[in-house]
Motif scaffolding. Structure first.
Motif, PDB file in Angstrom:
ATOM      1  N   ARG A  85       0.839  -1.188   0.000  1.00 30.08           N
ATOM      2  CA  ARG A  85       0.000   0.000   0.000  1.00 30.08           C
ATOM      3  C   ARG A  85       0.880   1.246   0.000  1.00 30.08           C
ATOM      4  O   ARG A  85       1.764   1.406   0.832  1.00 30.08           O
ATOM      5  N   MET A  86       0.593   2.110  -0.955  1.00 30.62           N
ATOM      6  CA  MET A  86       1.289   3.385  -1.082  1.00 30.62           C
ATOM      7  C   MET A  86       0.350   4.502  -0.650  1.00 30.62           C
ATOM      8  O   MET A  86      -0.794   4.564  -1.104  1.00 30.62           O
ATOM      9  N   ASN A  87       0.820   5.358   0.240  1.00 32.93           N
ATOM     10  CA  ASN A  87       0.064   6.551   0.630  1.00 32.93           C
ATOM     11  C   ASN A  87       0.831   7.789   0.186  1.00 32.93           C
ATOM     12  O   ASN A  87       2.028   7.906   0.456  1.00 32.93           O
ATOM     13  N   THR A  88       0.159   8.694  -0.497  1.00 36.45           N
ATOM     14  CA  THR A  88       0.793   9.933  -0.950  1.00 36.45           C
ATOM     15  C   THR A  88       0.009  11.136  -0.451  1.00 36.45           C
ATOM     16  O   THR A  88      -1.190  11.047  -0.176  1.00 36.45           O
ATOM     17  N   LEU A 152       7.341   4.686  -8.199  1.00 37.41           N
ATOM     18  CA  LEU A 152       8.057   3.813  -7.276  1.00 37.41           C
ATOM     19  C   LEU A 152       7.491   2.392  -7.310  1.00 37.41           C
ATOM     20  O   LEU A 152       8.242   1.407  -7.313  1.00 37.41           O
ATOM     21  N   LEU A 153       6.168   2.265  -7.345  1.00 38.98           N
ATOM     22  CA  LEU A 153       5.555   0.936  -7.448  1.00 38.98           C
ATOM     23  C   LEU A 153       5.972   0.247  -8.742  1.00 38.98           C
ATOM     24  O   LEU A 153       6.214  -0.970  -8.763  1.00 38.98           O
ATOM     25  N   ASP A 154       6.070   1.016  -9.807  1.00 39.65           N
ATOM     26  CA  ASP A 154       6.497   0.456 -11.091  1.00 39.65           C
ATOM     27  C   ASP A 154       7.960   0.033 -11.037  1.00 39.65           C
ATOM     28  O   ASP A 154       8.319  -1.033 -11.530  1.00 39.65           O
ATOM     29  N   LEU A 155       8.800   0.846 -10.405  1.00 38.05           N
ATOM     30  CA  LEU A 155      10.221   0.520 -10.279  1.00 38.05           C
ATOM     31  C   LEU A 155      10.435  -0.771  -9.505  1.00 38.05           C
ATOM     32  O   LEU A 155      11.287  -1.594  -9.859  1.00 38.05           O
ATOM     33  N   LEU A 156       9.650  -0.968  -8.462  1.00 38.48           N
ATOM     34  CA  LEU A 156       9.785  -2.153  -7.615  1.00 38.48           C
ATOM     35  C   LEU A 156       8.979  -3.341  -8.125  1.00 38.48           C
ATOM     36  O   LEU A 156       9.018  -4.416  -7.524  1.00 38.48           O
ATOM     37  N   CYS A 157       8.236  -3.120  -9.220  1.00 43.41           N
ATOM     38  CA  CYS A 157       7.392  -4.183  -9.810  1.00 43.41           C
ATOM     39  C   CYS A 157       6.349  -4.704  -8.823  1.00 43.41           C
ATOM     40  O   CYS A 157       6.054  -5.902  -8.785  1.00 43.41           O
ATOM     41  N   TYR A 158       5.785  -3.808  -8.030  1.00 40.63           N
ATOM     42  CA  TYR A 158       4.747  -4.183  -7.077  1.00 40.63           C
ATOM     43  C   TYR A 158       3.388  -3.995  -7.744  1.00 40.63           C
ATOM     44  O   TYR A 158       2.737  -2.955  -7.623  1.00 40.63           O
ATOM     45  N   LYS A 159       2.964  -5.004  -8.440  1.00 40.46           N
ATOM     46  CA  LYS A 159       1.702  -4.953  -9.175  1.00 40.46           C
ATOM     47  C   LYS A 159       0.515  -5.217  -8.254  1.00 40.46           C
ATOM     48  O   LYS A 159       0.648  -5.841  -7.207  1.00 40.46           O
ATOM     49  N   GLU A 160      -0.657  -4.746  -8.693  1.00 39.13           N
ATOM     50  CA  GLU A 160      -1.917  -4.909  -7.967  1.00 39.13           C
ATOM     51  C   GLU A 160      -1.820  -4.377  -6.540  1.00 39.13           C
ATOM     52  O   GLU A 160      -2.409  -4.945  -5.615  1.00 39.13           O
ATOM     53  N   SER A 161      -1.090  -3.321  -6.367  1.00 36.90           N
ATOM     54  CA  SER A 161      -1.000  -2.659  -5.070  1.00 36.90           C
ATOM     55  C   SER A 161      -2.121  -1.630  -4.950  1.00 36.90           C
ATOM     56  O   SER A 161      -2.899  -1.428  -5.874  1.00 36.90           O
ATOM     57  N   VAL A 162      -2.171  -0.986  -3.793  1.00 41.97           N
ATOM     58  CA  VAL A 162      -3.172   0.048  -3.541  1.00 41.97           C
ATOM     59  C   VAL A 162      -2.454   1.374  -3.312  1.00 41.97           C
ATOM     60  O   VAL A 162      -1.454   1.423  -2.593  1.00 41.97           O
ATOM     61  N   LEU A 163      -2.948   2.433  -3.922  1.00 39.38           N
ATOM     62  CA  LEU A 163      -2.422   3.772  -3.672  1.00 39.38           C
ATOM     63  C   LEU A 163      -3.553   4.624  -3.116  1.00 39.38           C
ATOM     64  O   LEU A 163      -4.636   4.672  -3.689  1.00 39.38           O
ATOM     65  N   GLU A 164      -3.272   5.277  -1.994  1.00 42.34           N
ATOM     66  CA  GLU A 164      -4.280   6.101  -1.333  1.00 42.34           C
ATOM     67  C   GLU A 164      -3.807   7.547  -1.238  1.00 42.34           C
ATOM     68  O   GLU A 164      -2.628   7.818  -1.037  1.00 42.34           O
ATOM     69  N   CYS A 165      -4.766   8.451  -1.375  1.00 41.45           N
ATOM     70  CA  CYS A 165      -4.479   9.879  -1.303  1.00 41.45           C
ATOM     71  C   CYS A 165      -5.701  10.574  -0.719  1.00 41.45           C
ATOM     72  O   CYS A 165      -6.834  10.148  -0.973  1.00 41.45           O
TER      73      CYS A 165
END
Length: 253
Positions: A85-88, A152-165
């Motif tokens: 999970r990515m939070n921005t 960053l998610l693309d760089l780390l190849c973390y597919k099907e993740s969640v990004l919240e804002c």
């Protein structure tokens, strides 16, 4: 059968015209005590269930949004097992009054920054970033933050993740289906390349982008403030910063 009907039948005459005797009365009293005990047990059980649903464990619920795009809880919510999970977030410190961008809109502009934090399904720190983008408006800064999170998610190849804002406006534009700008907002027009890039990264990696409350986005908010304070164009963070360590530790599972 209603409660009053049940009482009338229990207290009425027994078959054959005889009234209720002592033995029957004792049996009825015992049954009443059993029902009362069951009711107390159920009440305590329901109360425990309510506490569990409303307590810290509720943050382990699977990802999803309501009609208004916000989670029902202000707590940080870890993603599915094995996902990230990515939070921005973004910060803008307006200078003076509003700036007229065009005849239809007035916005506040000032030194602006963005920040992001990436965590695993246990809420543990993985990576982070912050950056300063000069004097701009908050929506532009929010879009920059989302783009950096997707990169960053693309760089780390973390597919099907969640990004919240916590910017509903920014999230709405990223989740929009239009492929060509046709509106009147000068801000969106200026950010169209950013929005298009976000679309491509979102589709490429199957990222789900959601709106959340500000209270659920405290770590990213602090990182965005760091972007303004440190005036660094973009900084990738490998080690957990002391400024957000307490929050991350508190929200981890």
């Amino acid at each position: 059968m209603g409660a009053s009907e049940s009482t009338e039948r229990s207290n009425g005459p027994t078959p054959g015209g005889s009234t209720t005797g002592p033995a029957a009365a004792i049996a009825m009293a015992a049954a009443g005590a059993a029902v009362a005990a069951w009711g107390l047990s159920k009440m305590l059980s329901d109360n425990n269930t309510t506490q569990e649903n409303n307590g810290p464990m509720t943050v382990q619920a699977t990802a999803g949004t309501h009609a208004d795009g916000l989670y029902p809880s202000v707590f940080y919510r870890p993603p599915f097992q094995g996902r990230f999970r990515m939070n921005t977030d973004a910060a803008c410190r307006p200078i003076g009054g509003n700036v007229r961008m065009d005849p239809t809109e007035q916005v506040k502009r000032g030194p602006s920054g963005y920040g992001g934090i990436l965590r695993d399904h246990n809420g543990r720190w993985v990576r982070g970033f912050y950056g300063f983008i000069g004097v701009t408006d908050c929506l532009t800064a929010e879009l920059h933050g989302i783009l950096q999170g997707l990169l960053l998610l693309d760089l780390l190849c973390y597919k099907e993740s969640v990004l919240e804002c916590d910017s509903t406006g920014a999230v709405d534009w990223i989740n929009h289906d239009e492929t060509k700008y046709s509106g009147r907002s000068q801000i969106i027009k200026d950010c169209w390349d950013i929005i298009t890039c976000c679309w491509e990264l979102k589709k490429k990696n199957g990222i789900m982008i959601c709106s959340i409350s500000r209270d659920a986005n405290k770590c990213a908010d602090k990182l965005a403030d760091m972007g303004i304070d440190r005036r660094e164009t973009h900084t990738d963070i490998v080690d957990l910063p002391l400024e957000i360590k307490d929050i991350v530790d508190r929200e981890a599972f």
